[in-house]
Design a protein around this motif. Sequence first.
Motif, PDB file in Angstrom:
ATOM      1  N   ARG A  26       0.837  -1.210   0.000  1.00  0.00           N
ATOM      2  CA  ARG A  26       0.000   0.000   0.000  1.00  0.00           C
ATOM      3  C   ARG A  26       0.868   1.254   0.000  1.00  0.00           C
ATOM      4  N   LYS A  27       1.953   1.193   0.746  1.00  0.00           N
ATOM      5  CA  LYS A  27       2.834   2.357   0.787  1.00  0.00           C
ATOM      6  C   LYS A  27       3.495   2.573  -0.577  1.00  0.00           C
ATOM      7  N   CYS A  28       3.816   1.481  -1.221  1.00  0.00           N
ATOM      8  CA  CYS A  28       4.425   1.572  -2.556  1.00  0.00           C
ATOM      9  C   CYS A  28       3.433   2.194  -3.550  1.00  0.00           C
ATOM     10  N   ILE A  29       2.188   1.788  -3.454  1.00  0.00           N
ATOM     11  CA  ILE A  29       1.156   2.379  -4.323  1.00  0.00           C
ATOM     12  C   ILE A  29       1.069   3.878  -4.049  1.00  0.00           C
ATOM     13  N   GLN A  51      -0.412  11.882  -5.882  1.00  0.00           N
ATOM     14  CA  GLN A  51      -0.996  13.062  -6.541  1.00  0.00           C
ATOM     15  C   GLN A  51      -2.480  12.859  -6.824  1.00  0.00           C
ATOM     16  N   GLN A  52      -2.958  11.641  -6.631  1.00  0.00           N
ATOM     17  CA  GLN A  52      -4.372  11.349  -6.831  1.00  0.00           C
ATOM     18  C   GLN A  52      -4.966  10.838  -5.522  1.00  0.00           C
ATOM     19  N   ALA A  53      -5.057  11.744  -4.561  1.00  0.00           N
ATOM     20  CA  ALA A  53      -5.500  11.340  -3.238  1.00  0.00           C
ATOM     21  C   ALA A  53      -6.809  12.021  -2.873  1.00  0.00           C
ATOM     22  N   ALA A  54      -7.556  11.381  -1.995  1.00  0.00           N
ATOM     23  CA  ALA A  54      -8.809  11.967  -1.525  1.00  0.00           C
ATOM     24  C   ALA A  54      -8.944  11.755  -0.021  1.00  0.00           C
ATOM     25  N   ARG A  55      -9.663  12.683   0.604  1.00  0.00           N
ATOM     26  CA  ARG A  55      -9.832  12.662   2.050  1.00  0.00           C
ATOM     27  C   ARG A  55     -11.316  12.468   2.354  1.00  0.00           C
ATOM     28  N   LEU A  56     -11.588  11.682   3.384  1.00  0.00           N
ATOM     29  CA  LEU A  56     -12.978  11.430   3.779  1.00  0.00           C
ATOM     30  C   LEU A  56     -13.619  12.715   4.283  1.00  0.00           C
ATOM     31  N   LYS A  57     -14.835  12.976   3.790  1.00  0.00           N
ATOM     32  CA  LYS A  57     -15.493  14.204   4.202  1.00  0.00           C
ATOM     33  C   LYS A  57     -16.755  13.927   4.993  1.00  0.00           C
ATOM     34  N   GLY A  58     -17.595  13.100   4.433  1.00  0.00           N
ATOM     35  CA  GLY A  58     -18.811  12.721   5.146  1.00  0.00           C
ATOM     36  C   GLY A  58     -18.923  11.217   5.067  1.00  0.00           C
ATOM     37  N   PRO A  78     -11.834   4.526   5.081  1.00  0.00           N
ATOM     38  CA  PRO A  78     -10.579   5.096   5.578  1.00  0.00           C
ATOM     39  C   PRO A  78     -10.535   6.616   5.373  1.00  0.00           C
ATOM     40  N   ASP A  79      -9.721   7.287   6.188  1.00  0.00           N
ATOM     41  CA  ASP A  79      -9.617   8.742   6.114  1.00  0.00           C
ATOM     42  C   ASP A  79      -8.953   9.204   4.833  1.00  0.00           C
ATOM     43  N   TYR A  80      -7.953   8.454   4.376  1.00  0.00           N
ATOM     44  CA  TYR A  80      -7.222   8.865   3.177  1.00  0.00           C
ATOM     45  C   TYR A  80      -7.138   7.704   2.192  1.00  0.00           C
ATOM     46  N   ILE A  81      -7.332   8.029   0.920  1.00  0.00           N
ATOM     47  CA  ILE A  81      -7.180   7.002  -0.111  1.00  0.00           C
ATOM     48  C   ILE A  81      -6.452   7.593  -1.319  1.00  0.00           C
ATOM     49  N   TRP A  89       1.943   8.981   5.271  1.00  0.00           N
ATOM     50  CA  TRP A  89       2.640   8.560   4.039  1.00  0.00           C
ATOM     51  C   TRP A  89       2.509   9.644   2.983  1.00  0.00           C
ATOM     52  N   LEU A  90       1.320  10.232   2.908  1.00  0.00           N
ATOM     53  CA  LEU A  90       1.108  11.275   1.902  1.00  0.00           C
ATOM     54  C   LEU A  90       2.087  12.419   2.117  1.00  0.00           C
ATOM     55  N   ALA A  91       2.265  12.797   3.382  1.00  0.00           N
ATOM     56  CA  ALA A  91       3.171  13.901   3.693  1.00  0.00           C
ATOM     57  C   ALA A  91       4.612  13.508   3.385  1.00  0.00           C
ATOM     58  N   GLU A  92       4.929  12.240   3.654  1.00  0.00           N
ATOM     59  CA  GLU A  92       6.305  11.781   3.452  1.00  0.00           C
ATOM     60  C   GLU A  92       6.625  11.631   1.961  1.00  0.00           C
ATOM     61  N   LEU A  93       5.669  11.077   1.197  1.00  0.00           N
ATOM     62  CA  LEU A  93       5.949  10.737  -0.200  1.00  0.00           C
ATOM     63  C   LEU A  93       5.581  11.855  -1.173  1.00  0.00           C
ATOM     64  N   GLY A  94       4.665  12.695  -0.769  1.00  0.00           N
ATOM     65  CA  GLY A  94       4.260  13.785  -1.656  1.00  0.00           C
ATOM     66  C   GLY A  94       4.409  15.136  -0.985  1.00  0.00           C
ATOM     67  N   PRO A  95       5.647  15.440  -0.533  1.00  0.00           N
ATOM     68  CA  PRO A  95       5.835  16.655   0.272  1.00  0.00           C
ATOM     69  C   PRO A  95       5.521  17.938  -0.492  1.00  0.00           C
ATOM     70  N   MET A  96       5.501  17.855  -1.846  1.00  0.00           N
ATOM     71  CA  MET A  96       5.189  19.081  -2.594  1.00  0.00           C
ATOM     72  C   MET A  96       3.708  19.435  -2.473  1.00  0.00           C
ATOM     73  N   PHE A  97       2.899  18.517  -2.017  1.00  0.00           N
ATOM     74  CA  PHE A  97       1.466  18.794  -1.875  1.00  0.00           C
ATOM     75  C   PHE A  97       0.971  18.815  -0.431  1.00  0.00           C
ATOM     76  N   TYR A  98       1.525  17.925   0.365  1.00  0.00           N
ATOM     77  CA  TYR A  98       0.909  17.722   1.673  1.00  0.00           C
ATOM     78  C   TYR A  98       1.907  17.936   2.809  1.00  0.00           C
ATOM     79  N   THR A  99       1.410  18.502   3.900  1.00  0.00           N
ATOM     80  CA  THR A  99       2.209  18.539   5.114  1.00  0.00           C
ATOM     81  C   THR A  99       1.301  18.126   6.261  1.00  0.00           C
ATOM     82  N   VAL A 100       1.895  17.581   7.287  1.00  0.00           N
ATOM     83  CA  VAL A 100       1.113  17.308   8.476  1.00  0.00           C
ATOM     84  C   VAL A 100       0.887  18.668   9.109  1.00  0.00           C
TER      85      VAL A 100
END
Length: 696
Positions: free
Chosen positions: A577-580, A586-593, A621-624, A647-658
């Motif tokens: 999953r981490k490899c994926i 860059q194609q991630a989504a966050r749970l909203k409702g 899940p919260d993040y996919i 993982w998103l923050a670690e692997l895609g630092p140009m988009f996400y930060t904790v």
Amino acid sequence: NEGDDYKENQRFAEHMKDKTESSSDFATQKTLKEQRQFLPIFSVRQELLNVIRDNQVVIIVGETGSGKTTQLTQYLHEDGYSNYGMIGCTQPRRVAAMSVAKRVSEEMDVRLGEEVGYAIRFEDVTTESTMVKYMTDGILLRESLNEPDLDRYSAVIMDEAHERSLNTDVLFGLLREVIGRRRDLKLIVTSATMDSDKFAVFFGNSPVYTIPGRTFPVEIFFSKNVVEDYVDAAVKQALQIHLTPSKGDLLIFMPGQEDIEVTCGLIRERLDEVDDAPLLAILPIYSQLPSDLQAKIFQKSPEGVRKCIVATNIAETSLTVDGIIFVIDCGYCKLKVFNPKIGMDALQVYPISQANANQRSGRAGRTGPGQCFRLYTESNYKNELLISTVPEIQRTNLSNVVLLLKSLGVQDLLEFHFMDPPPQDNILNSMYQLWILGALDNTGNLTTLGRQMVEFPLDPAMSKMLIVAVDMDCSEEVLTIVSMLSVPAIFYRPKGREEESDAVREKFAVPESDHLTFLHVYQQWKSNNYSSHWCSEHFIHVKAIRKVREVRGQLKDIMVQHRMPLRSCGNDWDVVRKCICSSYFQQAARLKGIGEYVNMRTGMPCHLHPTSALFGMGFTPDYIVYHELVMTSKEYMQCVTSVDGYWLAELGPMFYTVKESLKTRHEKRQVAKEKLIEMEEEMAEATAQLKAREAE
Ligand code: ADP
Ligand code: MG
């Protein structure tokens, strides 16, 4: 002298009528050799060969069905060109490459794959002895990576140039250079439309040779009113034609597979309600249809049975079926277009262009006067349809092309000689996407990773996933996943057994990931000795999953060749999953409702696809991350895997930060907690001391 042409055609039609009942009878009565000699191109065979001999580049224009695709390769072969190398012929569509190669092998009376062969992605049906090779334009493009001068070829025919597919357009630019370096290479560019001057100018004012046509007038009927439901309208029109006495086969154009299936079903259904209806053979054709079924459109139907072919725009110019008298044109097609809203390409239904419309109606006039029913108004046609379709290079994501050209040493893509340059934004955006993936560095040069990615015939993100998997010790698993993703439609869902097949499918589900579900299915199949019985028990297309195994083998060969070891992570699928995540962040989504997600980069709402393993599992899940977006009534994410927010923050630092505030709040709380414990300890100690003193 159009009138003369028409008279000539009339005489020709009369002549045909005398000889045979219908053209399809005619086709079977004549030997293949006679059929070849009957094609319009045959009457100019020698003249054509002379022009080709005298010029390095020739543009050949001819109506669809005049014999360009099936005959030119054979003429060159007969004229001795194959003594100096292969005769290659590129096609924008896989189906055309396969089907035409088969036809030509029959005409030459050789076994397919020997003298005449074809190659499409993941399927190479050629041998050492192959002299005539049909292939997709993508294959020739990849070959030019290893063999920039295309030394194995004595002649290259770039067929269907009017389609202006992305790969053909890139090949144009590359071949323009190659013909300068290799004066012995013949290049032929063919087009079904007359706007061929552009090709001629591009290749330094090459001669344009026009094959004299043999077409019949086609009567055009526009819809009087705007059509609400083109499937319904097409079905009605088809029945009306079929139920009034008339001869000749019927061709219906639909945008894609789903509409084709519905149309076929409805025609069948409504025809069954009519007593004593004349017989009708309803035949679908689209690219994902298995090739044995595709071949059916060319078969002669039994005496007295009309054929009704329901096709995508594959039947517009790439495949010619004889005997069509009636055409129904829904006015739409599917196109891949870059969608800035979602930041990627999406296959969507668009109105066709006037050029498409004219090609479609032309299909009715090949064997006699025909009729075309356009399911749109004349004013639609005149005022709303574009004159011609925007070339693919100007409307799609170019990541793969950029990667390829970079590795061919093209430094400045804005300087590359395109016939119609893509918009600069488009190139820059594709370069940005490659930079995100780590394929390009800050100066726009290929990185080591980028160089490795080019080796795989896959989309950049999938190549990256495979390469990263080697370092993460899960390349065995990711190789399977990538192969599963490269073959469409593994599962089937037969009519009337939907619930049963869904239940079986659910048993494979790995609740946190569709990717892992694919892996699970493949592993189960493997541990059942790749059994076909097991497949039918589990509603799995045996042909599709066998193809997965084949693709896996081919990708594995590439990995071995480049010393990328295959390592398994055993049961630790979190690593997978981490490899994926490393390639799809860059194609991630966050749970909203509840069951509702928002795209983390665009803020756009998006939904789990009902076929997802995550759907309706009660586990959201919260993040996919997702493999692709499908746009139908809603934006659906297809093939989804849950990931850790960190993982998103670690692997895609140009988009996400904790979030900092969250982090500091968390830290402060931690500090406060420690202080509290300290205080409590002090208190406890003080109390203890107090108690001790009291006791004294
Ligand atoms: P063009 O490329 O000029 O459109 P083609 O060479 O494709 O023309 O077609 C010439 C003829 O060959 C057509 O009449 C068509 O019916 C026939 N033909 C092409 N492919 C097949 C096939 N797979 N089976 C039967 N006939 C075919
Ligand atoms: Mg053709």
